[in-house]
Write a protein that holds these residues in place. Structure first.
Motif, PDB file in Angstrom:
ATOM      1  N   PRO A 295       0.796  -1.237   0.000  1.00  0.00           N
ATOM      2  CA  PRO A 295       0.000   0.000   0.000  1.00  0.00           C
ATOM      3  C   PRO A 295       0.824   1.281   0.000  1.00  0.00           C
ATOM      4  CG  PRO A 295      -0.810  -1.550   1.654  1.00  0.00           C
ATOM      5  CD  PRO A 295       0.488  -2.088   1.148  1.00  0.00           C
ATOM      6  N   ASP A 296       2.113   1.210   0.398  1.00  0.00           N
ATOM      7  CA  ASP A 296       2.911   2.434   0.440  1.00  0.00           C
ATOM      8  C   ASP A 296       4.232   2.286  -0.318  1.00  0.00           C
ATOM      9  OD1 ASP A 296       4.238   0.708   2.101  1.00  0.00           O
ATOM     10  OD2 ASP A 296       4.375   2.068   3.807  1.00  0.00           O
ATOM     11  N   GLY A 297       4.324   1.292  -1.215  1.00  0.00           N
ATOM     12  CA  GLY A 297       5.595   1.018  -1.879  1.00  0.00           C
ATOM     13  C   GLY A 297       5.769   1.638  -3.252  1.00  0.00           C
ATOM     14  N   PHE A 298       4.779   2.446  -3.686  1.00  0.00           N
ATOM     15  CA  PHE A 298       4.855   3.020  -5.028  1.00  0.00           C
ATOM     16  C   PHE A 298       4.503   4.513  -5.008  1.00  0.00           C
ATOM     17  CE2 PHE A 298       4.402  -1.509  -5.696  1.00  0.00           C
ATOM     18  CZ  PHE A 298       5.246  -1.764  -6.765  1.00  0.00           C
ATOM     19  N   ALA A 299       4.990   5.223  -3.979  1.00  0.00           N
ATOM     20  CA  ALA A 299       4.733   6.668  -3.892  1.00  0.00           C
ATOM     21  C   ALA A 299       5.320   7.358  -5.116  1.00  0.00           C
ATOM     22  CB  ALA A 299       5.346   7.234  -2.622  1.00  0.00           C
ATOM     23  N   ALA A 300       4.524   8.233  -5.731  1.00  0.00           N
ATOM     24  CA  ALA A 300       4.940   8.912  -6.968  1.00  0.00           C
ATOM     25  C   ALA A 300       4.914  10.422  -6.756  1.00  0.00           C
ATOM     26  CB  ALA A 300       4.017   8.517  -8.115  1.00  0.00           C
ATOM     27  N   TYR A 301       5.913  11.099  -7.329  1.00  0.00           N
ATOM     28  CA  TYR A 301       6.154  12.513  -7.032  1.00  0.00           C
ATOM     29  C   TYR A 301       5.756  13.399  -8.202  1.00  0.00           C
ATOM     30  CZ  TYR A 301       8.809  10.548  -3.170  1.00  0.00           C
ATOM     31  OH  TYR A 301       9.164   9.863  -2.037  1.00  0.00           O
ATOM     32  N   GLN A 310      15.103  12.886 -11.579  1.00  0.00           N
ATOM     33  CA  GLN A 310      16.416  12.270 -11.383  1.00  0.00           C
ATOM     34  C   GLN A 310      17.422  13.258 -10.807  1.00  0.00           C
ATOM     35  OE1 GLN A 310      16.701  10.799 -15.534  1.00  0.00           O
ATOM     36  NE2 GLN A 310      17.299   8.847 -14.630  1.00  0.00           N
ATOM     37  N   SER A 311      17.192  14.544 -11.069  1.00  0.00           N
ATOM     38  CA  SER A 311      18.097  15.583 -10.564  1.00  0.00           C
ATOM     39  C   SER A 311      17.726  16.034  -9.158  1.00  0.00           C
ATOM     40  CB  SER A 311      18.083  16.789 -11.518  1.00  0.00           C
ATOM     41  OG  SER A 311      18.448  16.402 -12.816  1.00  0.00           O
ATOM     42  N   ASN A 312      16.871  15.268  -8.487  1.00  0.00           N
ATOM     43  CA  ASN A 312      16.501  15.529  -7.086  1.00  0.00           C
ATOM     44  C   ASN A 312      15.796  16.871  -6.905  1.00  0.00           C
ATOM     45  OD1 ASN A 312      17.833  13.124  -6.683  1.00  0.00           O
ATOM     46  ND2 ASN A 312      19.714  14.070  -5.922  1.00  0.00           N
ATOM     47  N   LYS A 313      14.954  17.246  -7.889  1.00  0.00           N
ATOM     48  CA  LYS A 313      14.253  18.534  -7.805  1.00  0.00           C
ATOM     49  C   LYS A 313      12.794  18.374  -7.395  1.00  0.00           C
ATOM     50  CE  LYS A 313      17.236  20.721 -11.238  1.00  0.00           C
ATOM     51  NZ  LYS A 313      17.384  21.145 -12.639  1.00  0.00           N
ATOM     52  N   CYS A 314      12.372  17.173  -7.060  1.00  0.00           N
ATOM     53  CA  CYS A 314      10.953  16.935  -6.795  1.00  0.00           C
ATOM     54  C   CYS A 314      10.752  16.170  -5.502  1.00  0.00           C
ATOM     55  CB  CYS A 314      10.336  16.176  -7.967  1.00  0.00           C
ATOM     56  SG  CYS A 314      10.710  16.913  -9.563  1.00  0.00           S
ATOM     57  N   PHE A 315      11.474  16.589  -4.454  1.00  0.00           N
ATOM     58  CA  PHE A 315      11.458  15.868  -3.187  1.00  0.00           C
ATOM     59  C   PHE A 315      11.423  16.882  -2.062  1.00  0.00           C
ATOM     60  CE2 PHE A 315      13.448  13.805   0.428  1.00  0.00           C
ATOM     61  CZ  PHE A 315      13.017  12.489   0.362  1.00  0.00           C
ATOM     62  N   PRO A 316      10.703  16.645  -0.980  1.00  0.00           N
ATOM     63  CA  PRO A 316       9.822  15.503  -0.718  1.00  0.00           C
ATOM     64  C   PRO A 316       8.448  15.732  -1.341  1.00  0.00           C
ATOM     65  CG  PRO A 316       9.838  16.963   1.160  1.00  0.00           C
ATOM     66  CD  PRO A 316      10.780  17.572   0.147  1.00  0.00           C
ATOM     67  N   ARG A 357      11.592   6.026  -1.120  1.00  0.00           N
ATOM     68  CA  ARG A 357      12.585   7.058  -1.458  1.00  0.00           C
ATOM     69  C   ARG A 357      12.995   7.849  -0.217  1.00  0.00           C
ATOM     70  NH1 ARG A 357      14.414   8.521  -6.346  1.00  0.00           N
ATOM     71  NH2 ARG A 357      15.145  10.649  -6.744  1.00  0.00           N
ATOM     72  N   TYR A 358      14.297   8.034  -0.058  1.00  0.00           N
ATOM     73  CA  TYR A 358      14.858   8.795   1.071  1.00  0.00           C
ATOM     74  C   TYR A 358      15.760   9.898   0.532  1.00  0.00           C
ATOM     75  CZ  TYR A 358      13.316   5.000   4.132  1.00  0.00           C
ATOM     76  OH  TYR A 358      12.551   4.085   4.815  1.00  0.00           O
ATOM     77  N   GLY A 359      15.743  11.028   1.236  1.00  0.00           N
ATOM     78  CA  GLY A 359      16.659  12.124   0.920  1.00  0.00           C
ATOM     79  C   GLY A 359      17.655  12.293   2.061  1.00  0.00           C
ATOM     80  N   SER A 401      23.962  16.591  -0.881  1.00  0.00           N
ATOM     81  CA  SER A 401      22.633  15.979  -0.785  1.00  0.00           C
ATOM     82  C   SER A 401      22.398  15.006  -1.930  1.00  0.00           C
ATOM     83  CB  SER A 401      21.540  17.060  -0.828  1.00  0.00           C
ATOM     84  OG  SER A 401      21.679  17.945   0.259  1.00  0.00           O
ATOM     85  N   SER A 402      21.606  14.000  -1.650  1.00  0.00           N
ATOM     86  CA  SER A 402      21.196  13.060  -2.690  1.00  0.00           C
ATOM     87  C   SER A 402      19.939  12.332  -2.239  1.00  0.00           C
ATOM     88  CB  SER A 402      22.310  12.056  -2.993  1.00  0.00           C
ATOM     89  OG  SER A 402      21.987  11.296  -4.146  1.00  0.00           O
ATOM     90  N   GLU A 403      19.307  11.642  -3.187  1.00  0.00           N
ATOM     91  CA  GLU A 403      18.140  10.819  -2.900  1.00  0.00           C
ATOM     92  C   GLU A 403      18.396   9.409  -3.420  1.00  0.00           C
ATOM     93  OE1 GLU A 403      14.927  12.865  -4.862  1.00  0.00           O
ATOM     94  OE2 GLU A 403      15.565  14.767  -3.995  1.00  0.00           O
ATOM     95  N   PHE A 404      17.771   8.441  -2.789  1.00  0.00           N
ATOM     96  CA  PHE A 404      17.891   7.075  -3.293  1.00  0.00           C
ATOM     97  C   PHE A 404      16.614   6.307  -2.985  1.00  0.00           C
ATOM     98  CE2 PHE A 404      20.071   7.229   0.857  1.00  0.00           C
ATOM     99  CZ  PHE A 404      19.356   6.277   1.573  1.00  0.00           C
TER     100      PHE A 404
END
Length: 467
Positions: A295-301, A310-316, A357-359, A401-404
């Motif tokens: 239920p929470d494994g496909f969060a979309a941004y 991919q350039s980490n511009k849409c988090f969180p 996804r984590y930042g 900073s990075s996200e993965f």
């Protein structure tokens, strides 16, 4: 004034136009926009219901492995079945060259039975789908009308509201769902699983799936590269209230096409090479099926493009949160806007596809060196592997900073492990540390801070605890 030639052509076209009518389903013509256009050049009429042979196969929590056949023209088949009016009903509609008793369809129903009590109806139109592509694309119209007929019977005979119905269509099946929805006012939801592009992308709304076909329309795009030369079967056109583009929507991890797939004959593509050539196209239903159990494994941004994501511009996630791609997307239905919305996420390359996804932001301490920094997160539900955060000149006081995307939700974050190396022998044995590491989970506003006053030599783990 129109020339005689123009008028003659018009009259000839009208004279050549064909229409075919079927009891209860209405009439189908080969006039525009259904045929004779740049997108649909061939004039092809759909086959009869008898020739297509559509079957409605009901599975429920009470009969999860053997279906009961429902026949709209014979309500006694519904009466004698396990269909229950106090449950939601989800129809699964396959696409081109597929069939309703294919294992993936039943697997999807079985996943639903693990999380809910539901009427799961597989729409089998294999005789109408296992033909030339142009014919199958037109047979969509009759199959859609038959699904709408079934919904009408449920509504009329059983007072079963269309608002409780969810149509899930893959490939051509997504447009079957659209046709059914356009004939069924108040239909609750349609999920389009990689709606097929050829003969549909760029057509008027009545020809294809669009956001007016249900109260809520969500779409997963997994094969949106152009058909020629990249052999992308799915549409890139946004056709729902929310459109998901996992991994950018074109090339799915684990699906590497090679020269064998550079065939452009639509009818030759599928025969014998379905899983191989159509891997991206099939990912859409695999993601959906797995999302039922995650239920929470496909969060979309929300994001302007995959490159920006991919350039980490849409988090969180923004204040209104992020939708979950797949089964639980309708929890976001109350937050949709007038404009179609694009959402991005990454998945795994093989099941399990779910990702969290984590930042991470690191403030460096110690000496100035050249090298790379990695971190691993440890939480109440498990820990991640090491992820690369930065490569280059590491200077004290600098932040990186990075996200993965982790393979699991680690729960409450308890500590972070920091590691650096430069793979160059340095006789001075410099030490580097992380004065602070902040961690944020994509769907949460909480920021966790971890601190350390220590520095370590390369390849030595440094553990940071909450500040």
């Amino acid at each position: 004034m129109l020339s005689i030639w123009t008028v003659t052509l018009f009259l000839l076209g009208a004279a050549n136009a064909k229409e075919i009518c079927y009891d209860d389903l209405g009439c189908f013509s080969d006039l525009e926009p259904w045929a004779g256009t740049a997108i649909r050049p061939l004039k092809v009429l759909p086959w009869s219901p008898e020739k297509i042979g559509t079957r409605f196969l009901l599975y429920t929590n009470e009969n999860p492995t053997t279906f009961q056949t429902l026949i709209p023209s014979d309500p006694s088949t519904i009466e004698a079945s396990n269909f229950q009016t106090d449950r939601k009903t989800r129809f699964i509609i396959h696409g081109f060259i597929d069939k309703g008793d294919e294992s993936w369809v039943l697997d999807m129903c079985k996943n639903m039975f693990q999380v809910e009590e539901v009427n799961c109806i597989c729409v089998d139109w294999k005789k109408g789908s296992q033909t030339t592509y142009s014919q199958a694309a037109n047979n969509v119209r009759v199959v859609g009308a038959q699904v709408a007929q079934m919904l009408s019977v449920l509504s009329t005979d059983y007072k079963y509201s269309p608002s409780k119905v969810h149509l899930i269509g893959h490939s051509l099946g997504a447009h079957v769902a659209g046709e059914a929805g356009s004939r069924t006012p108040g239909l609750g939801r349609i999920t389009g699983l990689d709606p097929v592009e050829a003969n549909f992308e760029g057509t008027p709304d009545e020809v294809r799936l669009d956001r007016s076909d249900a109260v809520f329309v969500d779409v997963i795009h997994t094969d949106a590269a152009p058909l020629i030369p990249f052999l992308g079967f799915g549409t890139k056109q946004q056709v729902g209230h929310i459109d998901f583009f996992p991994n950018g929507g074109e090339e799915m991890p684990g699906c590497q096409k090679n020269t064998l797939s550079q065939i452009v004959d639509l009818d030759g593509i599928w025969a014998g090479t379905r899983d191989f050539v159509a891997c991206n196209h099939l990912r859409s239903y695999k993601y959906y099926s797995e999302s039922i159990l995650n239920p929470d494994g496909f969060a979309a941004y929300p994001c302007a493009s995959y490159r920006a994501f991919q350039s980490n511009k849409c988090f969180p996630c923004p204040d209104e949160g992020c939708p979950q791609m797949g089964h639980y997307a309708d929890k976001f239905a109350g937050k949709i806007s007038d404009e179609s919305q694009k959402f991005f996420l990454n998945t795994g390359d093989a099941s399990s596809f779910a990702r969290w996804r984590y930042g991470v932001t690191i403030t460096v301490s110690g000496r100035t060196v050249t090298g790379q920094i990695k971190v691993a997160l440890f939480g109440s539900k498990g820990n991640t592997r090491q992820y690369d955060i930065f490569r280059g000149l590491i200077k004290p006081g600098s932040t990186h900073s990075s996200e993965f995307d982790a393979k699991l939700d680690i729960g409450t974050i308890e500590k972070v492990k920091f590691l650096w190396n430069n793979n160059v022998i340095n006789p001075t044995f410099p030490k580097v540390g992380a004065a602070m590491i902040t961690v944020q989970k994509g769907e949460e506003k909480t920021v966790y801070n971890f601190c350390s006053e220590d520095t370590v030599k390369e390849d030595v783990l440094l553990t940071l605890t909450p500040c």
